[in-house]
Motif scaffolding. Structure first.
Motif, PDB file in Angstrom:
ATOM      1  N   TRP A   1      -2.631   9.409   4.505  1.00 34.42           N
ATOM      2  CA  TRP A   1      -3.489  10.460   4.793  1.00 34.42           C
ATOM      3  C   TRP A   1      -3.324  11.708   4.550  1.00 34.42           C
ATOM      4  O   TRP A   1      -2.121  12.329   4.835  1.00 34.42           O
ATOM      5  CB  TRP A   1      -4.203  10.345   6.231  1.00 34.42           C
ATOM      6  N   SER A   2      -3.869  12.316   3.922  1.00 34.99           N
ATOM      7  CA  SER A   2      -3.929  13.945   3.386  1.00 34.99           C
ATOM      8  C   SER A   2      -4.499  14.850   4.905  1.00 34.99           C
ATOM      9  O   SER A   2      -5.274  14.317   5.579  1.00 34.99           O
ATOM     10  CB  SER A   2      -4.592  14.413   2.361  1.00 34.99           C
TER      11      SER A   2
ATOM     12  N   ASN B   1     -10.169   5.762  -4.975  1.00 36.65           N
ATOM     13  CA  ASN B   1      -8.740   6.386  -5.126  1.00 36.65           C
ATOM     14  C   ASN B   1      -8.570   7.058  -3.795  1.00 36.65           C
ATOM     15  O   ASN B   1      -7.203   7.139  -3.210  1.00 36.65           O
ATOM     16  CB  ASN B   1      -8.594   7.221  -5.989  1.00 36.65           C
ATOM     17  N   GLN B   2      -9.547   7.555  -2.975  1.00 31.19           N
ATOM     18  CA  GLN B   2      -9.286   8.308  -1.817  1.00 31.19           C
ATOM     19  C   GLN B   2      -9.607   7.470  -0.592  1.00 31.19           C
ATOM     20  O   GLN B   2      -9.585   8.031   0.507  1.00 31.19           O
ATOM     21  CB  GLN B   2     -10.384   9.401  -1.848  1.00 31.19           C
TER      22      GLN B   2
ATOM     23  N   TYR C   1       8.410   6.283  -0.171  1.00 28.71           N
ATOM     24  CA  TYR C   1       7.364   7.469  -0.305  1.00 28.71           C
ATOM     25  C   TYR C   1       8.091   8.806  -0.541  1.00 28.71           C
ATOM     26  O   TYR C   1       7.236   9.591  -1.076  1.00 28.71           O
ATOM     27  CB  TYR C   1       6.325   7.515   0.935  1.00 28.71           C
TER      28      TYR C   1
ATOM     29  N   ARG D   1      -9.018   5.225   2.638  1.00 28.47           N
ATOM     30  CA  ARG D   1      -7.800   5.159   3.451  1.00 28.47           C
ATOM     31  C   ARG D   1      -8.100   4.112   4.540  1.00 28.47           C
ATOM     32  O   ARG D   1      -9.415   4.113   4.882  1.00 28.47           O
ATOM     33  CB  ARG D   1      -7.459   6.520   4.099  1.00 28.47           C
TER      34      ARG D   1
ATOM     35  N   ASP E   1      -3.019   2.790   7.382  1.00 27.45           N
ATOM     36  CA  ASP E   1      -2.038   3.808   6.744  1.00 27.45           C
ATOM     37  C   ASP E   1      -1.639   4.962   7.384  1.00 27.45           C
ATOM     38  O   ASP E   1      -0.824   5.983   7.130  1.00 27.45           O
ATOM     39  CB  ASP E   1      -3.222   4.511   5.601  1.00 27.45           C
TER      40      ASP E   1
ATOM     41  N   ARG F   1       0.813  -1.221   0.163  1.00 26.79           N
ATOM     42  CA  ARG F   1       0.063   0.180  -0.229  1.00 26.79           C
ATOM     43  C   ARG F   1       0.878   1.264  -0.071  1.00 26.79           C
ATOM     44  O   ARG F   1       1.958   1.289   0.678  1.00 26.79           O
ATOM     45  CB  ARG F   1      -0.895  -0.045   1.280  1.00 26.79           C
ATOM     46  N   THR F   2       0.362   2.355  -0.779  1.00 25.53           N
ATOM     47  CA  THR F   2       1.214   3.449  -0.897  1.00 25.53           C
ATOM     48  C   THR F   2       0.659   4.687  -0.339  1.00 25.53           C
ATOM     49  O   THR F   2       0.940   5.756  -0.393  1.00 25.53           O
ATOM     50  CB  THR F   2       1.702   3.643  -2.234  1.00 25.53           C
ATOM     51  N   GLU F   3      -0.683   4.388   0.048  1.00 24.53           N
ATOM     52  CA  GLU F   3      -1.376   5.583   0.345  1.00 24.53           C
ATOM     53  C   GLU F   3      -1.200   5.963   1.742  1.00 24.53           C
ATOM     54  O   GLU F   3      -0.677   5.426   2.759  1.00 24.53           O
ATOM     55  CB  GLU F   3      -3.127   5.015   0.470  1.00 24.53           C
TER      56      GLU F   3
ATOM     57  N   THR G   1       1.483   7.385   7.421  1.00 25.30           N
ATOM     58  CA  THR G   1       1.487   8.726   7.441  1.00 25.30           C
ATOM     59  C   THR G   1       2.254   9.510   8.343  1.00 25.30           C
ATOM     60  O   THR G   1       2.954  10.482   8.062  1.00 25.30           O
ATOM     61  CB  THR G   1       0.066   9.100   7.478  1.00 25.30           C
TER      62      THR G   1
END
Length: 398
Positions: free
Chosen positions: A165-166, A317-318, A361, A320, A324, A161-163, A328
């Motif tokens: 959180w923004s 795509n968004q 990342y 999470r 994650d 996983r590369t996601e 992050t």
């Protein structure tokens, strides 16, 4: 007791007052009394002589037998409790699917078929193949099979996983989550720990030294003992939770003292009942917040004229996950300039593993490239370096 002529049984005879004789049959090995009837005693003795595996109807050399042997081994007992639980789940499925199959009958083609059948779930496939390799490896050591056909078998690729959180996703979650889940989010992000370790954090693990709050913990998976400094953004949330705990203790002090051995739960993130969260219940509560976030995002996208397919793709795509947040936090630490050893000391990762996360990342982060360029710009020095000077002087000498 005089021995019986029948193998495995001892018999004692006693004459009654009426002149009749009664026989007492015993198991020769254990001395256990088996009754007065010879046939019944012989049947009972044969049951006693059965191994647990034979008593359960398990054929020696079968996958069932190998699984039972592994579960009773030191190799399995030495695993951590969480790993044992995970393995038992997979082994139970293997027992249901292939338990009666003799280990000698399994071929590399069978292993390939198993791999192919489970390819839709690569993590599960790899775990099953690894356990099969362990079982057949033990069978080879004891001479049950001549070759471990699951050895050196290609595993399925699992994409990492590369996601992350923004900040916008973070705000959306905290806006919709109840206070306990807000604190859970902050703890996961700012302590860089796994959900299971976060849910075990209690007030007794909080300390303050030189004005800095710390959380002491032992990671359930690795056994690493950590003393994690509390981020200044997280500290007020923990302080409020500690105040709540102290208030609750004061209000129920008489009830607690009346119940010997009972005390209030002092978890930082308890379930709605005040007790430790069951993993599935915590996951369900968390996912409810994620679902509310997705619905709000879907409404905005539909209002902007997006199609159903575009909305579905954007939501995927968004999306999470809880796990994650650990990644992050590591990325944000690295962006802030923390070194790899500093990050590893907080997260409990090995330094090499932590560096791999950063290498994966950070190179793709625009923020990092921009920060690096700004540092370069601030430290522009229009001087000839020593290397250039030496090269220039060599040119003049030539």
């Amino acid at each position: 007791m005089p021995p019986s002529h029948r193998t495995g049984l001892n018999v004692a005879r006693k004459r009654r007052k009426d002149g009749t004789t009664i026989e007492y049959f015993y198991d020769r090995a254990s001395g256990k009394f088996l009754g007065h009837d010879r046939a019944a005693a012989e049947e009972a003795r044969q049951r006693l002589s059965l191994t647990p595996m034979q008593a359960a109807g398990i054929q020696p050399g079968s996958i069932n037998a190998l699984i039972l042997d592994y579960l009773q081994s030191e190799a399995f007992r030495s695993l951590r409790g969480t790993t044992q639980k995970l393995y038992r789940g997979y082994l139970d499925r293997m027992r249901e699917d292939w338990g009666d199959i003799p280990a000698r009958a399994i071929t590399r083609q069978d292993v390939l078929a198993i791999r192919e059948r489970l390819s839709a779930t690569p993590r599960k496939a790899n775990q099953v193949l690894s356990l099969l390799q362990i079982l057949l490896g033990r069978a080879r050591e004891t001479g049950i099979v001549q070759e471990n056909v699951a050895e050196r078998f290609g595993r399925l690729h699992i994409a990492s996983r590369t996601e992350i959180w923004s900040y916008q996703m973070e705000d959306a979650f905290l806006e919709r989550a109840r206070p306990a889940l807000q604190l859970a989010y902050m703890l996961l992000l700012y302590t860089l720990q796994r959900p299971s370790d976060m849910l075990a954090m209690g007030a007794g693990r909080i300390s303050t030294r030189d004005g800095r709050m710390f959380i002491a913990l032992r990671q359930a998976k690795t056994g690493a003992l950590l003393d994690v400094p509390v981020h200044t953004r997280l500290a007020p949330h923990i302080a409020r939770r500690l105040d709540e705990l102290n208030a609750d203790e004061a209000s129920v002090a008489q009830i607690i003292t009346a119940r010997i051995g009972l005390g209030p739960e002092r978890l930082l993130v308890p379930s709605p009942t005040g007790k430790p969260w069951a993993h599935r219940n915590f996951a369900r509560a968390w996912d409810q917040v994620i679902s509310r976030m997705a619905h709000a995002q879907a409404r905005r996208l539909f209002a902007a004229g997006r199609t159903k397919e575009e909305v579905r793709a954007e939501l995927e795509n968004q999306h999470r996950q809880r796990r994650d947040l650990r990644r992050t936090g590591i990325v944000r630490l690295a962006e802030a300039g923390a070194t790899t050893p500093q990050i590893a000391a907080i997260s409990g990762h090995g330094i090499d593993y932590c560096q791999r996360i950063i290498d994966t990342y950070l190179p793709r982060r625009t923020e990092v490239a921009l920060a690096g360029m700004e540092v370069w710009e601030k430290h522009q020095v229009r001087e000839t370096t020593k290397i250039v000077s030496i090269a220039a002087s060599r040119g003049r000498l030539m």
